[in-house]
Scaffold this motif. Structure first.
Motif: not given
Length: 78
Positions: A31-35, A37-50, A52-55
């Motif tokens: 979960l932390a690794a997937v989170g 990767a999502i935070v590091a990717a250029p995605v929408a702010p809501i996806v980046a927030t999610i 962060g929650y996964l991390v």
């Protein structure tokens, strides 16, 4: 005989972990690794927030799982 009341943190981290918590620790790491990767990717702010929650959830699950102890196995090992 080692019990919950007289175990140090160093002993707790080196002690055997129950099978359920080993699995939970692995899930937390994933979960932390997937989170991350999502935070590091250029995605929408809501996806980046999610992400962060996964991390945060993965880190908490991993930390809690790492300090659980199987006292039966620990005392049998001594």
């Amino acid at each position: 005989m080692i019990t919950q009341d007289n175990i140090t943190l160093a002993q707790r981290l080196q002690a055997p972990t129950p099978k359920f918590f080993r699995t939970l620790r692995t899930v937390g790491i994933v979960l932390a690794a997937v989170g991350g990767a999502i935070v590091a990717a250029p995605v929408a702010p809501i996806v980046a927030t999610i992400g962060g929650y996964l991390v945060a959830a993965g880190g908490a699950a991993t930390a809690v799982s790492s300090i659980t102890v199987d006292f039966t196995a620990l005392n049998n090992k001594q």
